[in-house]
Design an enzyme around this catalytic site. Structure first.
Site, PDB file in Angstrom:
ATOM      1  CE  LYS A   1      21.021 -85.588 -28.742  1.00 24.00           C
ATOM      2  NZ  LYS A   1      21.315 -85.971 -27.457  1.00 24.00           N
ATOM      3  CG  ASN A   2      23.885 -89.950 -26.681  1.00 24.79           C
ATOM      4  OD1 ASN A   2      23.404 -88.681 -26.610  1.00 24.79           O
ATOM      5  ND2 ASN A   2      23.064 -91.014 -26.114  1.00 24.79           N
TER       6      ASN A   2
ATOM      7  NE  ARG B   1      23.036 -83.063 -18.909  1.00 21.47           N
ATOM      8  CZ  ARG B   1      23.186 -82.680 -17.685  1.00 21.47           C
ATOM      9  NH1 ARG B   1      22.342 -81.823 -17.196  1.00 21.47           N
ATOM     10  NH2 ARG B   1      23.797 -83.593 -16.772  1.00 21.47           N
TER      11      ARG B   1
ATOM     12  CG  ASP C   1      16.092 -84.958 -23.945  1.00 21.72           C
ATOM     13  OD1 ASP C   1      15.383 -84.145 -24.952  1.00 21.72           O
ATOM     14  OD2 ASP C   1      16.430 -86.053 -24.190  1.00 21.72           O
TER      15      ASP C   1
ATOM     16  CG  ASP D   1      19.098 -92.293 -24.401  1.00 17.58           C
ATOM     17  OD1 ASP D   1      18.544 -91.777 -23.470  1.00 17.58           O
ATOM     18  OD2 ASP D   1      20.062 -92.094 -24.939  1.00 17.58           O
TER      19      ASP D   1
ATOM     20  CG  MET E   1      19.924 -94.945 -15.040  1.00 20.61           C
ATOM     21  SD  MET E   1      20.734 -95.665 -16.512  1.00 20.61           S
ATOM     22  CE  MET E   1      22.126 -94.638 -16.329  1.00 20.61           C
TER      23      MET E   1
END
Length: 436
Positions: free
Chosen positions: A22-23, A97, A121, A320, A342
């Site tokens: 996904k990222n 995002r 998120d 994550d 983070m």
């Protein structure tokens, strides 16, 4: 709003193939805006966040064709810049995002880029300063409409510059890199993020004709070029999904094989799970997890002190997967301190695990201590709501291990990051049903 009904307490068995990352997808898809030529991308995950970005690109005028499962061609030869000033774009851009990463390519190629304050998120503040400070360093003029929460940058021609990023932001680095590849002169980005997905972006841009050196390090040097050409690109498997399946296997005492994981790009992930007592075996490019019939024991440090699992920029452990670590620890032998540095709201879902019978002490918004049950007491089924992608999957894993029937609402949050997760889990024996 959809819901999962989960009958927990069953062992699973078989193999599962991780989706495309996904990222990585959110970066790579934005990069198609840098060239008028055709870019072909394979292994694109069919998930809400990625599909929203593909829809956004289509409305921008990018010609998109699906050529197979997870494979698309993109041709940005007639980009409609007027869409950026429409009310429709102000609404579309807010819901994702990753939409922030269209700004760098548009600024570099067309001299301007706009974006509404993006969503995503609900995990605390996720500031955009790194992105826009980078564009300003390259010579762009920045403006912000506070009433509409609308950002804009404009420049006749970007010029290379030296910059030290205030944080090793992955999306910030990606955005600045995509702007700098078409800038005049040389750009040096120090304290750059160096995640495998960012490395993938840089390698793809180099195949398109960019001149980026230092790929994989925290200093990128970019010599600007006049234009980029098309290319083919295949995305890596999603390391967060891989970590999720490791956690699922451990919590349900299941024997699972995770296929084609690209081991060399997993970094510390296998070792962190091993520290939690989980057997993670390499078989070629697959991960094999045997059934942990006798449970798993958390290691201590060599001086006997409690293990701490904390997140950090790559090559540190990804934030994550901390929620997955936290869930796994609820049934381990021993204790662990989970330190989420983070993001400030990612641990607030632990109250739902406590309701299920987990022994967790939330020390503050960033730290939680977990005392494992060693499977002597199973988690109890309950009804809960998914707050974000990663917490949602963690709660799903907890429900699959718990005795009884659990209900998880707001599963659209899980669908944002996991492709057909209920179908794929049923294929390995999970008792999970999706209801509207």
């Amino acid at each position: 709003m959809a819901t999962f009904i989960i009958e927990g307490g069953h062992q699973l068995k078989g193999s599962i193939q991780p989706q495309g990352a996904k990222n990585e997808a959110l970066q790579i898809l934005c990069a198609v805006l840098l060239t008028p030529e055709t870019v072909t991308i394979h292994n694109i995950p069919d998930i809400i966040d990625v599909n929203k970005l593909i829809s956004l690109l289509e409305k921008l005028g990018v010609k998109i064709e699906k050529i197979g499962s997870g494979s698309y061609t993109f041709k940005a030869d007639e980009v409609n810049m007027k869409y950026l000033e429409s009310a429709e774009f102000k609404e579309d851009g807010k819901g994702l995002r990753g939409s922030i990463m269209i700004v760098g390519p548009l600024l570099a190629r067309f001299g301007k880029g706009y974006i509404p304050k993006p969503g995503g998120d609900k995990i605390g503040r996720r500031r955009l300063d790194t992105h826009f400070e980078g564009f300003i360093n390259l010579g762009a003029k920045f403006r912000y409409n506070r009433e509409e929460h609308f950002y804009g940058v404009e420049a006749d021609r970007l010029k290379g510059a030296y910059m030290l990023l205030d944080e090793a932001s992955v999306t910030g680095t990606a955005n600045i890199v995509m702007a700098a590849v078409l800038a005049e002169g040389t750009t040096t980005i120090y304290n750059a993020a160096c995640e495998p997905y960012l490395q993938q972006l840089c390698k793809m841009l180099n195949r398109m004709g960019a001149k980026i050196s230092g790929v994989g390090s925290n200093m990128l040097i970019i010599e600007g070029v006049d234009n980029l050409k098309g290319t083919d690109h295949k995305m890596l498997p999603d390391m967060i999904e891989i970590g999720s399946w490791i956690g699922l296997a451990a919590m349900t005492k299941s024997e699972l094989t995770i296929k084609n994981v690209s081991w060399d790009d997993l970094g510390q992930i296998p070792d962190v799970f091993r520290k939690l007592g989980i057997t993670v075996e390499r078989k070629g490019e697959d991960i094999y997890i045997p059934a942990h019939k006798d449970g798993y024991e958390i290691q201590s440090y060599i001086d006997g002190s409690i293990l701490t699992v904390a997140d950090a920029p790559w090559p540190g452990f990804t934030p994550d997967l901390l929620s997955i670590v936290l869930v796994i620890a609820t049934q381990a032998r021993g204790s662990v301190l989970v330190h989420q540095k983070m993001f400030e709201s990612r641990l607030f879902f632990v109250d739902k695990l406590i309701d299920m019978g987990a022994k967790i002490i939330l020390c503050d918004p960033h730290r939680a201590t977990v005392i494992g049950h060693d499977f002597k007491s199973s988690l109890k089924a309950t009804t809960m709501t998914s707050p974000d992608i990663r917490a949602g999957v963690s709660l799903l894993i907890a429900a699959l291990s718990a005795k009884g029937t659990s209900t998880i609402h707001n599963i659209e949050q899980i669908d944002r990051g996991y492709e057909r997760i209920d179908e794929r889990l049923r294929a390995i024996g999970a008792k999970i049903t999706r209801v509207s």
